[in-house]
Scaffold this active site. Structure first.
Site, PDB file in Angstrom:
ATOM      1  CD  GLU A 118     -44.823  -5.268 -90.309  1.00 54.13           C
ATOM      2  OE1 GLU A 118     -43.921  -4.816 -89.590  1.00 54.13           O
ATOM      3  OE2 GLU A 118     -45.715  -6.058 -89.902  1.00 54.13           O
ATOM      4  CG  ASP A 124     -50.837 -13.844 -86.953  1.00 52.25           C
ATOM      5  OD1 ASP A 124     -50.534 -12.688 -86.600  1.00 52.25           O
ATOM      6  OD2 ASP A 124     -50.302 -14.435 -87.904  1.00 52.25           O
ATOM      7  CE1 TYR A 135     -43.285  -6.375 -84.237  1.00 53.50           C
ATOM      8  CE2 TYR A 135     -43.558  -6.714 -86.593  1.00 53.50           C
ATOM      9  CZ  TYR A 135     -44.098  -6.570 -85.336  1.00 53.50           C
ATOM     10  OH  TYR A 135     -45.465  -6.630 -85.189  1.00 53.50           O
TER      11      TYR A 135
END
Lengths: 263, 403
Positions: free
Chosen positions: A42, A53, A168
């Site tokens: 990725e 994040d 995911y």
């Protein structure tokens, strides 16, 4: 067979490795990931406002942007990677605005041209699929969807509709690089997801060491590691590649062997 | 909400879009919560007890209705249209922000959430949130950019006195958009027990809708008050727009009155060719903080820093309904610079004995520009969205005065 299908058809679980494009010597680090045994890569597209994040990847985004990384640079990195590594699946991961600003058709076409296999967009849930999904699917690029601990059974079919590549599983409700989920909750979630889809299931968020990765690899088709690579690149800068390769190998050994130990 | 097919007041659609704007661009982790919030909001809208409690608190705690003041000396000075000021500065905590906070904390209570978070720029929304959290006895965490913490110390202290924890955000540019990023990061990790009180008409659906609905009390009152004072609707409304909650609150009840001209005022900072915060004049559509709207950004979609002397307008985006009203042409958006706002701040203070917030001073500046071009029989309502006591240090600094 697609590159994803081939990677997940290997006789062992996959190491999915994340690094941020333009942070450090990205080409050398990508080569190190492949050499160390990463099965899927990725590549993070830096964004000024990386809302999902944690501190490590936020800082990587800002370092990359401070060096002047552009979207064109990222596609150049991806194209060159595809020339050097015809087999390893490459995913672009990032946020909606940089992906859609020139139109989703443009972005999908550039992905296809650069040999990008899949795209993860953090802030386009299935409800807003029209923003990016149709263009990617028309261009033959997989849209990789995220499932989380808050994705209830009623939502799951919508999340899986139009999903490709792999699923995911974001194992913690939170941001990247923070706490790890309890193994029991991962076991339960992966079993539930695998009952609902034929897509391979990769598990990420908070996985930083071979010791953490191994038990996850026993139940999942893949394990995603990101912030730990970013920490190495932050520490060693443009000379990080050998350290990245060594760390990749330690993760790959733990993940690739996890199911043998189990058996 | 009206269901008239030709109404400009019927948005957003069931997926949270105003035309191409709005929507729910959030991480999957938040999506179920956003859907849950919408369900609870629909139930609250249908519950007379919710409205009764909201109205009670607005009347007895906030001090509503806020007056509609005929600014006679300003009107004479400008020599044109009659100017009325909607006095949101007289609300408890000194601005319109509290209207929305009351509504959202009632929703939080309905949803059984036990912790409150919010982002703040200048600290006004932080103070309003800390205030309602104190009133309801809920623990409260306010995310504020480290740069803003340094330049807004009085508000930081107010929030702490009210019992809130203030987190100085060190990421990015350390201002409002970074505070919002950090609030979203905290929320995503604490969705089970935490309610996020967003301070403006932005963020993922249903926030732009529910914040607008809670703020529409401004326009509903103004409509009634001007009918009582003048026997007719105004010719024009003017309000400052950062995210745009005070503006949409004033504008929304008038959107279907075609004869009422509506003007939103964006912060042009040092000028549109320099550093500014005018998302409509200087930006283009993009996706940030959960919604699609006009944003200040570069050609790669990276968000650029906003600048305004008014911390409350210092944001690189704007609420999605404003983007839509701009595109369909129902509202005209005009830029006003730092210098123009500073001049109007002083003028209103001297002529009317009202110290406006720097945000509100932007709207006053636009009124100064427009009123002299209109006849004396015309009527303008300007939203005096907040009081300027919080801004005296900024103004002193800009005027070279040492306090």
């Amino acid at each position: 067979m697609t590159r994803f299908a081939a990677s997940f058809a290997k006789p062992h679980p996959a190491l999915v490795a994340f690094i941020t494009a333009g942070d450090g010597d990205t080409a050398a680090n990508l080569d190190a990931l492949v050499a160390g045994g990463a099965d899927v890569i990725e590549l993070g597209m830096p964004f000024t406002d990386p809302m999902a994040d944690g501190p490590a990847i936020q800082a990587a985004n800002l370092r990359s942007l401070a060096k002047g990384t552009t979207t064109a640079d990222i596609f150049a990195i991806a194209s060159a990677f595809r020339q050097r590594h015809p087999e390893t699946p490459l995913v672009l991961m990032g946020y909606a605005n940089p992906m859609t600003i020139r139109g989703s058709d443009w972005f999908a076409a550039e992905c296809a041209k650069a040999g990008v296999d899949g795209v993860i967009c953090v802030d386009i849930p299935s409800e807003e699929d029209a923003e990016l999904g149709p263009s990617l699917r028309a261009a033959g690029v997989d849209l990789i969807r995220l499932a989380t601990p808050t994705t209830d059974p009623a939502r799951l079919p919508a999340v899986l509709d139009g999903a490709g590549g792999f699923l995911y599983y974001v194992s913690v409700a939170g941001i990247t690089g923070q706490q790890q989920a309890a193994q029991a909750s991962i076991d339960e979630a992966v079993a539930r997801l695998k009952a609902a889809t034929d897509l391979p299931v990769a598990v990420g968020f908070g996985v930083r060491t071979p010791e953490q990765a191994a038990p996850i690899a026993k139940v999942a088709d893949g394990v995603v590691v990101g912030s730990a690579f970013i920490d190495i690149i932050a520490q060693h800068g443009d000379a990080a590649a050998p350290y990245v390769e060594t760390f990749t190998r330690s993760l790959a050994d733990a993940i690739h062997g996890a199911k043998e130990i189990a058996a | 909400m009206t269901d008239l097919p030709n109404s400009l007041r019927s948005g957003p659609d069931e997926r949270g879009h105003f035309g191409q704007f709005g929507g729910r661009y959030v991480a999957e982790t938040l999506m179920p919560l956003i859907l849950d919030l919408e369900r609870h909001y629909r139930a609250a809208q249908a519950d007379p007890a919710f409205k009764a409690e909201f109205d009670y608190l607005l009347k007895h705690y906030v001090g509503r209705p806020s007056p509609l003041w005929f600014a006679e000396r300003l009107t004479e000075h400008l020599g044109g249209a009659k100017i009325y000021l909607k006095r949101e500065d007289l609300n408890h905590t000194g601005a319109h922000k509290i209207n929305n906070c009351i509504g959202q904390i009632l929703l939080a209570k309905r949803m059984g959430k036990t912790k409150i978070i919010a982002e703040t720029g200048a600290g006004q929304h932080g103070v309003a949130t800390a205030t309602v959290a104190a009133l309801f006895g809920l623990p409260c965490t306010i995310f504020m950019g480290a740069v803003d913490v340094a330049r807004q110390q009085p508000n930081v202290f107010r929030m702490k006195l009210l019992g809130a924890e203030v987190v100085a955000v060190e990421s990015g540019a350390k201002t409002l958009k970074d505070a919002m990023n950090e609030a979203l990061r905290h929320w995503v990790a604490n969705v089970h027990d935490t309610f996020y009180i967003i301070g403006t008409v932005a963020g993922p659906h249903p926030y732009p809708e529910l914040v607008r609905d809670f703020q529409s009390v401004i326009g509903d009152e103004a409509r009634e008050q001007i009918l009582e004072a003048e026997g007719r609707l105004p010719d024009m409304l003017i309000a400052p727009v950062g995210g745009g909650s005070n503006a949409i609150g004033l504008f929304h009840p008038f959107l279907d009155d075609a004869d009422v001209e509506i003007v939103g005022v964006e912060a042009a900072g040092e000028g549109l060719d320099k550093k500014h915060a005018a998302s409509l004049a200087g930006g283009r559509p993009g996706i940030l903080h959960g919604n699609k709207t006009y944003l200040l950004q570069d050609e790669d979609g990276q968000i650029t820093e906003a600048h305004s002397i008014s911390a409350g307008l210092d944001y690189p985006g704007i609420g999605p309904e404003h983007s839509w009203l701009h595109e369909i042409g129902r509202v005209r958006y005009e830029p006003v610079t730092d210098d123009e706002a500073l001049a109007s701040f002083q003028k209103l203070t001297k002529l009317e004995g009202i110290i406006p917030a720097l945000e509100s001073a932007h709207a006053i500046a636009a009124a100064e520009r427009i009123a002299p071009t209109l006849g004396k029989d015309k009527i303008i309502i300007v939203n005096c969205s907040g009081r300027g006591d919080k801004d005296i240090f900024t103004v002193a600094d800009a005027l070279g005065v040492e306090l």
